[in-house]
Every structure is written in C-alpha cells, then in structure tokens.
Design a protein around this motif. Structure first.
Motif, mmCIF file in Angstrom:
data_model
loop_
_atom_site.group_PDB
_atom_site.id
_atom_site.type_symbol
_atom_site.label_atom_id
_atom_site.label_comp_id
_atom_site.label_asym_id
_atom_site.label_seq_id
_atom_site.Cartn_x
_atom_site.Cartn_y
_atom_site.Cartn_z
ATOM 1 N N ASN A 150 11.057 -69.384 52.014
ATOM 2 C CA ASN A 150 10.011 -68.521 51.450
ATOM 3 C C ASN A 150 8.675 -68.699 52.165
ATOM 4 O O ASN A 150 7.610 -68.680 51.548
ATOM 5 C CB ASN A 150 9.846 -68.743 49.941
ATOM 6 N N GLY A 151 8.759 -68.887 53.481
ATOM 7 C CA GLY A 151 7.560 -69.063 54.289
ATOM 8 C C GLY A 151 6.911 -67.728 54.628
ATOM 9 O O GLY A 151 7.408 -66.660 54.258
ATOM 10 N N ILE A 152 5.818 -67.818 55.326
ATOM 11 C CA ILE A 152 5.091 -66.610 55.746
ATOM 12 C C ILE A 152 5.683 -66.127 57.061
ATOM 13 O O ILE A 152 5.764 -66.880 58.032
ATOM 14 C CB ILE A 152 3.583 -66.911 55.902
ATOM 15 N N LEU A 153 6.098 -64.874 57.053
ATOM 16 C CA LEU A 153 6.734 -64.261 58.218
ATOM 17 C C LEU A 153 5.767 -63.297 58.906
ATOM 18 O O LEU A 153 4.979 -62.625 58.231
ATOM 19 C CB LEU A 153 7.982 -63.492 57.792
ATOM 20 N N THR A 154 5.871 -63.216 60.215
ATOM 21 C CA THR A 154 5.144 -62.182 60.936
ATOM 22 C C THR A 154 5.812 -60.846 60.612
ATOM 23 O O THR A 154 6.952 -60.823 60.109
ATOM 24 C CB THR A 154 5.198 -62.412 62.460
ATOM 25 N N PRO A 155 5.161 -59.736 60.906
ATOM 26 C CA PRO A 155 5.811 -58.438 60.657
ATOM 27 C C PRO A 155 7.175 -58.304 61.349
ATOM 28 O O PRO A 155 8.133 -57.831 60.742
ATOM 29 C CB PRO A 155 4.793 -57.425 61.187
ATOM 30 N N LEU A 156 7.270 -58.746 62.593
ATOM 31 C CA LEU A 156 8.545 -58.653 63.312
ATOM 32 C C LEU A 156 9.587 -59.575 62.686
ATOM 33 O O LEU A 156 10.754 -59.203 62.539
ATOM 34 C CB LEU A 156 8.347 -58.981 64.793
ATOM 35 N N GLU A 157 9.168 -60.771 62.293
ATOM 36 C CA GLU A 157 10.088 -61.685 61.617
ATOM 37 C C GLU A 157 10.569 -61.106 60.291
ATOM 38 O O GLU A 157 11.730 -61.307 59.910
ATOM 39 C CB GLU A 157 9.412 -63.040 61.378
ATOM 40 N N SER A 158 9.706 -60.385 59.593
ATOM 41 C CA SER A 158 10.095 -59.757 58.316
ATOM 42 C C SER A 158 11.206 -58.740 58.528
ATOM 43 O O SER A 158 12.160 -58.677 57.736
ATOM 44 C CB SER A 158 8.901 -59.073 57.665
ATOM 45 N N ILE A 159 11.075 -57.947 59.584
ATOM 46 C CA ILE A 159 12.126 -56.965 59.887
ATOM 47 C C ILE A 159 13.412 -57.694 60.244
ATOM 48 O O ILE A 159 14.499 -57.344 59.763
ATOM 49 C CB ILE A 159 11.685 -56.020 61.019
ATOM 50 N N ALA A 160 13.295 -58.719 61.081
ATOM 51 C CA ALA A 160 14.480 -59.484 61.479
ATOM 52 C C ALA A 160 15.141 -60.123 60.260
ATOM 53 O O ALA A 160 16.375 -60.067 60.113
ATOM 54 C CB ALA A 160 14.091 -60.553 62.504
ATOM 55 N N ALA A 161 14.332 -60.710 59.377
ATOM 56 C CA ALA A 161 14.882 -61.385 58.195
ATOM 57 C C ALA A 161 15.628 -60.399 57.304
ATOM 58 O O ALA A 161 16.670 -60.732 56.736
ATOM 59 C CB ALA A 161 13.758 -62.076 57.422
ATOM 60 N N ARG A 162 15.093 -59.215 57.202
ATOM 61 C CA ARG A 162 15.757 -58.181 56.390
ATOM 62 C C ARG A 162 17.183 -57.942 56.889
ATOM 63 O O ARG A 162 18.127 -57.816 56.105
ATOM 64 C CB ARG A 162 14.934 -56.898 56.461
ATOM 65 N N TRP A 163 17.354 -57.877 58.209
ATOM 66 C CA TRP A 163 18.686 -57.639 58.764
ATOM 67 C C TRP A 163 19.541 -58.896 58.716
ATOM 68 O O TRP A 163 20.761 -58.812 58.554
ATOM 69 C CB TRP A 163 18.590 -57.064 60.175
ATOM 70 N N MET A 164 18.921 -60.063 58.825
ATOM 71 C CA MET A 164 19.700 -61.302 58.727
ATOM 72 C C MET A 164 20.272 -61.465 57.317
ATOM 73 O O MET A 164 21.402 -61.928 57.163
ATOM 74 C CB MET A 164 18.847 -62.501 59.128
ATOM 75 N N VAL A 165 19.513 -61.082 56.318
ATOM 76 C CA VAL A 165 20.006 -61.124 54.932
ATOM 77 C C VAL A 165 21.249 -60.240 54.806
ATOM 78 O O VAL A 165 22.197 -60.594 54.099
ATOM 79 C CB VAL A 165 18.896 -60.692 53.945
ATOM 80 N N GLU A 166 21.252 -59.116 55.499
ATOM 81 C CA GLU A 166 22.387 -58.173 55.448
ATOM 82 C C GLU A 166 23.631 -58.700 56.167
ATOM 83 O O GLU A 166 24.701 -58.102 56.056
ATOM 84 C CB GLU A 166 21.985 -56.840 56.083
ATOM 85 N N HIS A 167 23.474 -59.784 56.922
ATOM 86 C CA HIS A 167 24.592 -60.342 57.693
ATOM 87 C C HIS A 167 24.836 -61.803 57.342
ATOM 88 O O HIS A 167 24.562 -62.698 58.149
ATOM 89 C CB HIS A 167 24.316 -60.187 59.198
#
Length: 142
Positions: A25-42
């Motif tokens: 639950n750390g602070i993500l950069t905007p690009l990391e937020s997009i990446a994390a969204r897809w990592m959650v999906e996989h």
C-alpha cells in the motif's frame, strides 16, 4: 532508467518494485499505478514479481511454452497509453467498443495486443516501421 530504451533488468525491476509498493500500500507513481492495475489482473505473475533477483535471472522461453510476464505487462502498459492518447487515431473508440462487446477491458486489451504483436512481428521480420494503418484495420475487424 531510459524510458524509451530500458534494459531487460530495468524493466523487470520497474515491475517488481511497483508490485512491492502495491502490496505494501505504498505510494505509486502514475506509471506504476497503471502497471499495478494490470499486475493485479494477472495473479499468475505474482510469484515472480515478488522475487526481483529471480525475475532478473529467469529466462522465459517461448520454446518451453512460457509467457514472459514482463513483456506481457509491458504490452498492457503500451496499450493503455495508446488508448489514453488515442494514437493511432481511433484506437480509443475501438477499445471502448470492444470492451463493451466483451464486457471486459482486460479481454479487450488481450485481443488488441494480439493485433499489435502481429504488426510488430511483421515489422521486425521485414525490417520496416510498424504499419499503424494495418494495425487499425486489424483492430477494426475485432
């Protein structure tokens, strides 16, 4: 890190670090937020994302029937960016329509990524720039 030409290790470190931040639950950069969204999906990639050193060393071989999670996630990032900025022109509308048709943005992106993969493969094989008009035609057929 050179955003336009990162090394294999830099790409893998980016995704693993973003995943660690997401899990904590750390602070993500905007690009990391997009990446994390897809990592959650996989979830099938979570084990390797949790192990940076293994991620850097592992060879994901198509010959062994393995999907490279970092290539796959990178394609999700690229696809998300293309849709957000509507480049090539029209991809945003195609994405929305396909997402509604499939009732899943994730499934829509996977189909769109297949088209992109085909265009990139042809470009590499022919030693030419990717044909974005052909890419749009493939997307419109979805």
């Amino acid at each position: 890190m050179n955003l336009f030409n990162p090394t294999k290790d830099q790409v893998r470190e980016f995704f693993c670090t973003a995943w660690q931040k997401q899990v904590a639950n750390g602070i993500l950069t905007p690009l990391e937020s997009i990446a994390a969204r897809w990592m959650v999906e996989h979830p099938e990639y979570h084990d390797v994302l949790n192990q940076l050193e293994l991620a850097k060393e592992k060879d994901f071989s198509v010959e062994n029937g393995q999907t490279n999670p970092f290539l796959h996630l990178s394609m999700h990032l690229s696809m998300t960016e293309m849709v957000q900025v509507d480049q090539p022109k029209g991809i945003n509308a195609i994405s929305k329509e396909l997402t509604l048709k499939l009732d899943s943005e994730h499934a829509a992106q996977h189909q769109m990524m297949e088209c992109l993969g085909q265009i990139l493969w042809e470009s590499q094989r022919n030693g030419t720039e990717p044909n974005m008009q052909e890419y749009l035609l493939l997307l419109q057929r979805l």
